[in-house]
Scaffold this motif. Structure first.
Motif, PDB file in Angstrom:
ATOM      1  N   MET A  88       0.701  -3.149  -2.486  1.00  0.00           N
ATOM      2  CA  MET A  88      -0.676  -2.754  -2.754  1.00  0.00           C
ATOM      3  C   MET A  88      -0.817  -1.292  -2.353  1.00  0.00           C
ATOM      4  SD  MET A  88      -2.653  -5.277  -3.919  1.00  0.00           S
ATOM      5  CE  MET A  88      -1.690  -6.637  -4.609  1.00  0.00           C
ATOM      6  N   ARG A  89      -1.634  -0.565  -3.097  1.00  0.00           N
ATOM      7  CA  ARG A  89      -1.987   0.807  -2.721  1.00  0.00           C
ATOM      8  C   ARG A  89      -3.381   0.750  -2.120  1.00  0.00           C
ATOM      9  NH1 ARG A  89      -4.033   5.477  -6.076  1.00  0.00           N
ATOM     10  NH2 ARG A  89      -3.313   7.408  -5.099  1.00  0.00           N
ATOM     11  N   VAL A  90      -3.490   1.180  -0.858  1.00  0.00           N
ATOM     12  CA  VAL A  90      -4.706   0.935  -0.084  1.00  0.00           C
ATOM     13  C   VAL A  90      -5.206   2.250   0.513  1.00  0.00           C
ATOM     14  CG1 VAL A  90      -5.696  -0.357   1.830  1.00  0.00           C
ATOM     15  CG2 VAL A  90      -3.865  -1.387   0.460  1.00  0.00           C
ATOM     16  N   PHE A  91      -6.480   2.561   0.296  1.00  0.00           N
ATOM     17  CA  PHE A  91      -7.085   3.792   0.769  1.00  0.00           C
ATOM     18  C   PHE A  91      -7.630   3.605   2.181  1.00  0.00           C
ATOM     19  CE2 PHE A  91      -6.799   4.363  -3.686  1.00  0.00           C
ATOM     20  CZ  PHE A  91      -6.964   5.704  -4.000  1.00  0.00           C
ATOM     21  N   LEU A  92      -7.268   4.513   3.066  1.00  0.00           N
ATOM     22  CA  LEU A  92      -7.850   4.594   4.399  1.00  0.00           C
ATOM     23  C   LEU A  92      -9.075   5.523   4.335  1.00  0.00           C
ATOM     24  CD1 LEU A  92      -4.483   5.115   6.344  1.00  0.00           C
ATOM     25  CD2 LEU A  92      -5.670   2.949   5.897  1.00  0.00           C
ATOM     26  N   HIS A  93      -9.703   5.789   5.488  1.00  0.00           N
ATOM     27  CA  HIS A  93     -10.759   6.796   5.510  1.00  0.00           C
ATOM     28  C   HIS A  93     -10.845   7.419   6.893  1.00  0.00           C
ATOM     29  CE1 HIS A  93     -14.375   9.036   4.671  1.00  0.00           C
ATOM     30  NE2 HIS A  93     -14.273   8.679   3.397  1.00  0.00           N
ATOM     31  N   SER A  94     -10.853   8.750   6.925  1.00  0.00           N
ATOM     32  CA  SER A  94     -10.828   9.480   8.196  1.00  0.00           C
ATOM     33  C   SER A  94     -12.065   9.225   9.047  1.00  0.00           C
ATOM     34  CB  SER A  94     -10.676  10.984   7.929  1.00  0.00           C
ATOM     35  OG  SER A  94     -11.762  11.487   7.171  1.00  0.00           O
ATOM     36  N   LEU A  95     -13.232   8.994   8.436  1.00  0.00           N
ATOM     37  CA  LEU A  95     -14.435   8.759   9.225  1.00  0.00           C
ATOM     38  C   LEU A  95     -14.389   7.417   9.947  1.00  0.00           C
ATOM     39  CD1 LEU A  95     -17.442  10.140   7.136  1.00  0.00           C
ATOM     40  CD2 LEU A  95     -16.138  11.248   8.955  1.00  0.00           C
ATOM     41  N   ALA A  96     -13.779   6.417   9.332  1.00  0.00           N
ATOM     42  CA  ALA A  96     -13.630   5.123  10.004  1.00  0.00           C
ATOM     43  C   ALA A  96     -12.749   5.258  11.232  1.00  0.00           C
ATOM     44  CB  ALA A  96     -13.047   4.090   9.039  1.00  0.00           C
ATOM     45  N   LYS A 117       2.406 -11.544   5.638  1.00  0.00           N
ATOM     46  CA  LYS A 117       2.341 -13.000   5.433  1.00  0.00           C
ATOM     47  C   LYS A 117       2.507 -13.341   3.957  1.00  0.00           C
ATOM     48  CE  LYS A 117      -1.201 -16.638   5.474  1.00  0.00           C
ATOM     49  NZ  LYS A 117      -2.608 -16.950   5.869  1.00  0.00           N
ATOM     50  N   HIS A 118       2.011 -12.453   3.101  1.00  0.00           N
ATOM     51  CA  HIS A 118       2.076 -12.682   1.652  1.00  0.00           C
ATOM     52  C   HIS A 118       3.210 -11.888   0.994  1.00  0.00           C
ATOM     53  CE1 HIS A 118      -1.541 -15.086   1.678  1.00  0.00           C
ATOM     54  NE2 HIS A 118      -2.159 -14.147   2.376  1.00  0.00           N
ATOM     55  N   HIS A 119       4.148 -11.397   1.788  1.00  0.00           N
ATOM     56  CA  HIS A 119       5.328 -10.676   1.292  1.00  0.00           C
ATOM     57  C   HIS A 119       4.935  -9.445   0.486  1.00  0.00           C
ATOM     58  CE1 HIS A 119       6.442 -15.003   1.778  1.00  0.00           C
ATOM     59  NE2 HIS A 119       7.403 -14.443   2.505  1.00  0.00           N
ATOM     60  N   ILE A 120       3.915  -8.760   0.979  1.00  0.00           N
ATOM     61  CA  ILE A 120       3.400  -7.550   0.331  1.00  0.00           C
ATOM     62  C   ILE A 120       3.568  -6.375   1.284  1.00  0.00           C
ATOM     63  CG2 ILE A 120       1.260  -6.388  -0.383  1.00  0.00           C
ATOM     64  CD1 ILE A 120       0.382  -9.124  -1.561  1.00  0.00           C
ATOM     65  N   LYS A 121       4.230  -5.295   0.817  1.00  0.00           N
ATOM     66  CA  LYS A 121       4.395  -4.070   1.594  1.00  0.00           C
ATOM     67  C   LYS A 121       3.483  -2.998   0.999  1.00  0.00           C
ATOM     68  CE  LYS A 121       8.356  -2.680   3.173  1.00  0.00           C
ATOM     69  NZ  LYS A 121       9.761  -2.229   3.320  1.00  0.00           N
ATOM     70  N   PRO A 122       2.394  -2.686   1.667  1.00  0.00           N
ATOM     71  CA  PRO A 122       1.448  -1.723   1.091  1.00  0.00           C
ATOM     72  C   PRO A 122       1.879  -0.287   1.289  1.00  0.00           C
ATOM     73  CG  PRO A 122       0.641  -2.502   3.200  1.00  0.00           C
ATOM     74  CD  PRO A 122       1.913  -3.264   2.921  1.00  0.00           C
ATOM     75  N   MET A 123       1.298   0.588   0.486  1.00  0.00           N
ATOM     76  CA  MET A 123       1.336   2.025   0.711  1.00  0.00           C
ATOM     77  C   MET A 123      -0.081   2.450   1.057  1.00  0.00           C
ATOM     78  SD  MET A 123       1.713   3.414  -3.213  1.00  0.00           S
ATOM     79  CE  MET A 123       3.058   2.289  -3.596  1.00  0.00           C
ATOM     80  N   PHE A 124      -0.213   3.368   1.990  1.00  0.00           N
ATOM     81  CA  PHE A 124      -1.530   3.823   2.411  1.00  0.00           C
ATOM     82  C   PHE A 124      -1.811   5.226   1.895  1.00  0.00           C
ATOM     83  CE2 PHE A 124      -0.956   0.707   6.014  1.00  0.00           C
ATOM     84  CZ  PHE A 124      -1.983  -0.131   5.619  1.00  0.00           C
ATOM     85  N   VAL A 125      -3.076   5.443   1.516  1.00  0.00           N
ATOM     86  CA  VAL A 125      -3.545   6.728   1.007  1.00  0.00           C
ATOM     87  C   VAL A 125      -4.469   7.354   2.051  1.00  0.00           C
ATOM     88  CG1 VAL A 125      -4.727   7.909  -0.887  1.00  0.00           C
ATOM     89  CG2 VAL A 125      -3.523   5.741  -1.327  1.00  0.00           C
ATOM     90  N   LEU A 188       5.389   0.455   2.989  1.00  0.00           N
ATOM     91  CA  LEU A 188       6.306   0.941   1.959  1.00  0.00           C
ATOM     92  C   LEU A 188       6.438   2.457   1.999  1.00  0.00           C
ATOM     93  CD1 LEU A 188       8.014   0.092  -0.566  1.00  0.00           C
ATOM     94  CD2 LEU A 188       5.976   0.659  -1.924  1.00  0.00           C
ATOM     95  N   LEU A 189       5.307   3.167   1.907  1.00  0.00           N
ATOM     96  CA  LEU A 189       5.331   4.633   1.895  1.00  0.00           C
ATOM     97  C   LEU A 189       3.932   5.155   2.187  1.00  0.00           C
ATOM     98  CD1 LEU A 189       3.918   5.711  -0.983  1.00  0.00           C
ATOM     99  CD2 LEU A 189       6.073   4.964  -1.937  1.00  0.00           C
ATOM    100  N   TRP A 190       3.826   6.478   2.280  1.00  0.00           N
ATOM    101  CA  TRP A 190       2.553   7.161   2.520  1.00  0.00           C
ATOM    102  C   TRP A 190       2.205   8.028   1.313  1.00  0.00           C
ATOM    103  CZ3 TRP A 190       0.173   5.451   6.781  1.00  0.00           C
ATOM    104  CH2 TRP A 190       0.968   4.904   7.794  1.00  0.00           C
ATOM    105  N   ASP A 191       1.024   7.792   0.761  1.00  0.00           N
ATOM    106  CA  ASP A 191       0.488   8.591  -0.344  1.00  0.00           C
ATOM    107  C   ASP A 191      -0.561   9.514   0.276  1.00  0.00           C
ATOM    108  OD1 ASP A 191      -0.561   9.590  -2.692  1.00  0.00           O
ATOM    109  OD2 ASP A 191      -0.704   7.646  -3.682  1.00  0.00           O
ATOM    110  N   PRO A 224       9.025   7.159   3.077  1.00  0.00           N
ATOM    111  CA  PRO A 224       8.859   8.351   2.240  1.00  0.00           C
ATOM    112  C   PRO A 224       7.397   8.736   2.095  1.00  0.00           C
ATOM    113  CG  PRO A 224       9.376   6.432   0.888  1.00  0.00           C
ATOM    114  CD  PRO A 224       9.532   6.000   2.313  1.00  0.00           C
ATOM    115  N   ILE A 225       7.165  10.008   1.768  1.00  0.00           N
ATOM    116  CA  ILE A 225       5.808  10.475   1.506  1.00  0.00           C
ATOM    117  C   ILE A 225       5.735  11.038   0.090  1.00  0.00           C
ATOM    118  CG2 ILE A 225       5.391  10.936   3.943  1.00  0.00           C
ATOM    119  CD1 ILE A 225       5.652  13.899   3.400  1.00  0.00           C
ATOM    120  N   THR A 226       4.530  10.983  -0.461  1.00  0.00           N
ATOM    121  CA  THR A 226       4.325  11.433  -1.837  1.00  0.00           C
ATOM    122  C   THR A 226       2.862  11.820  -2.017  1.00  0.00           C
ATOM    123  OG1 THR A 226       4.724  10.846  -4.179  1.00  0.00           O
ATOM    124  CG2 THR A 226       3.747   9.155  -2.780  1.00  0.00           C
TER     125      THR A 226
END
Length: 368
Positions: A88-96, A117-125, A188-191, A224-226
């Motif tokens: 999954m590609r998941v957005f973070l937020h600096s204010l949070a 638990k669901h065998h999912i490796k996310p990438m964070f934005v 997985l990686l950092w976007d 990795p980063i991208t």
């Protein structure tokens, strides 16, 4: 063929001349192509979605303590797992983070536990130049009927993105998250920056883009980063060249039909690095699972579509086609599942399940 795209890429191929012409942050820390390709071969074919729970209108509502929804996340990622999605590609937020650093990191860890638990490796934005300009902590706006992403918030916002007085707090945020999770095998990686230059910002986003790559290279996470290229014209040339020259793996967005999408892939593969599509699938623009997912698998390109579950973001409505009464669009723009977990189109989820269940030539050759 996209002549503008070809000209952009032909003028910025990863070579000695590019490094002479384009600012490269800590070139000694950029992954060699061989390392990036070896890492990619260790992954399954990556298939997933840009994810936010149905209960959240934006990234702040997802990550703030009083609206974080682990039960909903668990349920929805279970639906994704059921059709074979593994990222999954998941957005973070600096204010949070700024409002509650310890709690924010705890919630990120909880999210990672649920995903694993669901065998999912996310990438964070981290940062994002899209949609509403001024994010605020606290109660988030109600959704506007029939309007795509009516409550989505930029990060750090506008004019915050260009105010250098904000850079110290943003540096603390980025480095703390990368130091805390930079060795976490569940990621997985950092976007680093979603669509820099969007919302009319263009090259004015370059200073912050350079800063976040600088901060990330100083921490040097294991993953990795991208930062994905997304705009294929001369106005984006400076940004795109920087993104491509500084990313460990190539990522991109493409909402075109299958012929143009394939040409984009072929051009991006000229970099000799793994290629990941981190946004696609807009049905009314002829970018669909049915006509594109098979191409992405054949080309061994990660396939991450926008949207998993119909919810408060309203992204079943098209970018430029609001329905003020909130009625059902004739054809959904994004999203895979209805709010109750039933597929919007069963033929699509059947295809995803079929293709994710089949081993690719690469996986077979490597003995996976």
């Amino acid at each position: 063929m996209k002549l503008k795209l070809f000209a952009l890429l032909a003028g910025s191929m990863m070579s000695a001349s590019v490094f002479a012409q384009t600012q490269v942050v800590a070139p000694e820390k950029i992954w060699p192509a061989a390392k990036a390709n070896a890492w990619y071969k260790q992954q399954p074919w990556l298939v997933g979605a840009d994810y936010i729970p149905a209960s959240a209108i934006n990234q702040l509502e997802m990550w703030q303590g009083d609206t974080f929804d682990p039960a909903g996340i668990d349920k929805e990622l279970g639906w994704a797992e059921g059709i074979g999605m593994n990222t999954m590609r998941v957005f973070l937020h600096s204010l949070a983070y700024q409002a509650d650093p310890k709690g924010f990191k705890s919630r990120v860890d909880q999210f990672l536990t649920i995903a694993a638990k669901h065998h999912i490796k996310p990438m964070f934005v981290f940062f994002d130049d899209c949609w509403n300009k001024v994010p605020n902590i606290g109660k988030q706006p109600d959704k506007k009927l029939g309007i795509h992403n009516s409550g989505w918030m930029q990060d750090p916002g506008d004019p915050a993105y260009k105010e250098t007085s904000n850079y110290p707090r943003l540096e603390v945020y980025v480095k703390d998250i990368l130091k805390t999770f930079g060795h976490d095998k569940r990621i997985l990686l950092w976007d680093l920056y979603n669509e820099p230059g969007n919302s009319g910002k263009l090259a004015s986003s370059l200073p912050l883009l350079v800063k976040i790559f600088t901060w990330a290279r100083e921490v040097n996470p294991e993953q990795p980063i991208t930062a994905g290229v997304w705009k294929w014209d001369e106005k984006a040339r400076e940004l795109s060249k920087f993104q491509l020259a500084n990313s460990d793996v190539v990522s991109y967005h493409c909402y075109d039909g299958p012929d143009q999408h394939l040409r984009t892939i072929q051009l991006l593969k000229m970099y000799g690095r793994p290629v990941l599509c981190t946004e696609y699938m807009a049905r009314t623009r002829n970018s669909t699972f049915i006509n594109s997912l098979g191409i992405l698998k054949k080309e061994q390109v990660a396939a991450i579509n926008w949207g998993l579950v119909d919810g408060k973001t309203n992204t079943k409505y098209a970018w430029d086609t609001p329905l003020a009464d909130g009625s059902e669009p004739k054809e959904w723009f994004h999203e895979v599942f209805r709010a109750d977990g039933t597929p919007y189109k069963k033929e699509e989820t059947d295809l995803i399940k079929k293709l994710t269940g089949e081993k690719s030539v690469t996986e077979t050759a490597s003995g996976k």
